[in-house]
Every structure is written in structure tokens, then in C-alpha cells.
Design an enzyme around this catalytic site. Structure first.
Site, PDB file in Angstrom:
ATOM      1  N   GLY A  48       0.763  -1.445  -0.159  1.00 54.77           N
ATOM      2  CA  GLY A  48      -0.033  -0.089  -0.077  1.00 54.77           C
ATOM      3  C   GLY A  48       0.835   1.210  -0.047  1.00 54.77           C
ATOM      4  N   GLU A  49       0.689   2.075   1.036  1.00 53.71           N
ATOM      5  CA  GLU A  49       1.390   3.532   1.123  1.00 53.71           C
ATOM      6  C   GLU A  49       2.051   3.312   2.574  1.00 53.71           C
ATOM      7  OE1 GLU A  49       2.378   5.143  -1.590  1.00 53.71           O
ATOM      8  OE2 GLU A  49       3.754   6.286  -0.127  1.00 53.71           O
ATOM      9  N   SER A  50       3.241   3.221   2.611  1.00 52.61           N
ATOM     10  CA  SER A  50       3.949   2.826   3.852  1.00 52.61           C
ATOM     11  C   SER A  50       3.915   4.337   4.567  1.00 52.61           C
ATOM     12  CB  SER A  50       5.583   2.713   3.938  1.00 52.61           C
ATOM     13  OG  SER A  50       6.109   3.686   3.112  1.00 52.61           O
ATOM     14  N   CYS A  80       6.227  -5.372   0.515  1.00 51.19           N
ATOM     15  CA  CYS A  80       6.134  -4.196  -0.042  1.00 51.19           C
ATOM     16  C   CYS A  80       6.144  -2.691   0.993  1.00 51.19           C
ATOM     17  CB  CYS A  80       5.060  -3.687  -1.241  1.00 51.19           C
ATOM     18  SG  CYS A  80       5.609  -2.759  -2.286  1.00 51.19           S
ATOM     19  N   ARG A 142       6.068  -0.088  -7.770  1.00 51.24           N
ATOM     20  CA  ARG A 142       6.680   0.866  -7.109  1.00 51.24           C
ATOM     21  C   ARG A 142       7.443   0.336  -5.614  1.00 51.24           C
ATOM     22  NH1 ARG A 142       3.081   3.657  -4.662  1.00 51.24           N
ATOM     23  NH2 ARG A 142       1.388   2.472  -5.389  1.00 51.24           N
ATOM     24  N   HIS A 177       4.512  -8.663  -4.161  1.00 48.08           N
ATOM     25  CA  HIS A 177       3.374  -8.789  -3.811  1.00 48.08           C
ATOM     26  C   HIS A 177       2.816 -10.140  -4.346  1.00 48.08           C
ATOM     27  CE1 HIS A 177       2.004  -4.581  -2.949  1.00 48.08           C
ATOM     28  NE2 HIS A 177       2.853  -4.397  -3.863  1.00 48.08           N
ATOM     29  N   GLU A 179       0.365 -11.839  -2.959  1.00 49.48           N
ATOM     30  CA  GLU A 179      -1.098 -12.027  -2.417  1.00 49.48           C
ATOM     31  C   GLU A 179      -1.655 -11.633  -4.057  1.00 49.48           C
ATOM     32  OE1 GLU A 179       0.875  -9.419  -1.763  1.00 49.48           O
ATOM     33  OE2 GLU A 179      -0.139  -7.298  -2.103  1.00 49.48           O
TER      34      GLU A 179
HETATM   35  N1  GLN Z   1       5.762   2.832  -2.880  1.00 48.22           N
HETATM   36  C1  GLN Z   1       4.952   2.535  -1.728  1.00 48.22           C
HETATM   37  C2  GLN Z   1       5.721   2.980  -0.291  1.00 48.22           C
HETATM   38  O1  GLN Z   1       6.688   3.329  -0.502  1.00 48.22           O
HETATM   39  C3  GLN Z   1       4.981   0.967  -1.659  1.00 48.22           C
HETATM   40  C4  GLN Z   1       4.160   0.339  -2.838  1.00 48.22           C
HETATM   41  C5  GLN Z   1       3.554  -0.864  -2.688  1.00 48.22           C
HETATM   42  O2  GLN Z   1       3.569  -1.380  -1.388  1.00 48.22           O
HETATM   43  N2  GLN Z   1       2.926  -1.475  -3.394  1.00 48.22           N
HETATM   44  O3  GLN Z   1       5.019   2.880   0.719  1.00 48.22           O
END
Ligand code: GLN
Length: 195
Positions: A48-50, A80, A142, A177, A179
Site C-alpha cells: 500500500g503506502e507506507s 512491499c 513501486r 506482492h 498476494e
Molecule cells: N511505494 C510504496 C511505499 O513506499 C510501496 C508500494 C507498494 O506497497 N506497492 O510505501
């Protein structure tokens, strides 16, 4: 009694992890608060987005209790953004983190043009006794890479010489990922770690 695996469900690809775990016949549930953290035997932290996930964990008072449980030995798997949250050091960032994995991570390490890609990874630990090792279809979105690891950390897979799957005892982390594919060997490996 079987074990119960919680998937942190504040943001990101949590539903897919629950589906992948259930497909292996294990009890899996979404985790959104402290009470739910206490009710599980192991946890997955999804992609997701850390920065968002770290902020929500902080705002809802879950960051420190979750860290404490991991430090006390609860198995955890971060994919991720989940990997980023587990790392001790995040390059050029002071964002909130669990910091339990002795590693330095670089976010969005594969650059813009190749924001997302799939590759067949050599991941020998996924083969069980007597099984022949088949490469793992790894999806990178990403994705981060691990730049440096401490002495307790085993590198399980690399892309172009950079670590993308690591293990430190009861802590497992991947840049990709699993999943999002039908291949359940990465989740199976984590469940083996838990039992
Ligand atoms: N770029 C995201 C981050 O830095 C991680 C990307 C992902 O979890 N698919 O949090």
C-alpha cells in the site's frame, strides 16, 4: 486449535492477503485495532503506502503495541509497504515505522519507467523437502529494495544484486506482492515459519 493470522487492514492490499491465507486452509482475519492485534498469533502487513499506514498506526496508538508484540516473538510478514514499515532505517525518510528488521531500505527503488513489473525470481527456500525448486512469479509495484542488512538477516532473493526478500528469525519481508498471484508458496513458507 489452529492458529489465527491477522492482516493489518488500515490501508492497501489486505483483502488479497486474507484470500491467499484462507486458500491455504488457515484462519485469517482483518486487523484494525489493538484488541484485534491481541487476538491473533501472527500478522501480515500488506502493500500500500507506507507513509499512510505508518501515520494511521501512530494516530490509532497501534505502532508501539505492534512493535512490542513483534519484539516478543510474534511472527510477521511484510510485503512491499509492509517491508518498508518493518525496516530499521528508511533512506532519506523519518516516516513512522516499526523498525524491527535490521535493514536499510530504499523506497520506489526501481524508478518511474518500470514502476511495475513481473519477474521470475529464484527463491530456493520455497521448495519443501523433496520438491523441485520452481521460480516464483514476483509482482513489483513501486517496490522498495533493501540496501543493507544486519548480521541476523538472511537474504532469500535478489533482483540485479539487490535484496528483495529477507528473513530475520520470525520476521519475513518481500519487496513484491505474492498476494496478487495464484502461487501460494510464499504464504505457505510464512505459515511454516509460524508453526
Ligand atoms: N511505494 C510504496 C511505499 O513506499 C510501496 C508500494 C507498494 O506497497 N506497492 O510505501
Amino acid at each position: 486449535m489452529g492458529m489465527r493470522i491477522g492482516v493489518l487492514a488500515l490501508q492497501g492490499a489486505f483483502r488479497e492477503h486474507v484470500v491467499s491465507l484462507k486458500r491455504l486452509g488457515v484462519e485469517a482475519c482483518e486487523v484494525r485495532n489493538l484488541r484485534e492485534i491481541d487476538s491473533v498469533d501472527a500478522m501480515v502487513i500488506p502493500g500500500g503506502e507506507s507513509t499512510t499506514m505508518g501515520k494511521l498506526l501512530t494516530d490509532w496508538g497501534m505502532l508501539t503495541p505492534l512493535r512490542t508484540r513483534i519484539e516478543a516473538g510474534m511472527p510477521v510478514y511484510g510485503s512491499c509497504a509492509g517491508l518498508i514499515l518493518l525496516c530499521r532505517e528508511i533512506e532519506n525518510s523519518t516516516q513512522p515505522r516499526l523498525g524491527v528488521l535490521d535493514a536499510v531500505v530504499r523506497r520506489n527503488a526501481f524508478g518511474r519507467q518500470v514502476d511495475s513489473f513481473e519477474t521470475l525470481l529464484d527463491l530456493p527456500v520455497l521448495a519443501r523437502q523433496g520438491e523441485e525448486h520452481q521460480p516464483f512469479p514476483a509482482v513489483f509495484i513501486r517496490a522498495p529494495v533493501i540496501l543493507q542488512v544486519g548480521p541476523q538477516v538472511d537474504v532469500l532473493a535478489e533482483v540485479k544484486g539487490q535484496a528483495v526478500a529477507v528473513r530475520q528469525g520470525h520476521i519475513l519481508a518481500t519487496s513484491f506482492h505474492p498476494e496478487l498471484t495464484r502461487d501460494s508458496r510464499m504464504h505457505r513458507y510464512f505459515l511454516d515459519m509460524c508453526s
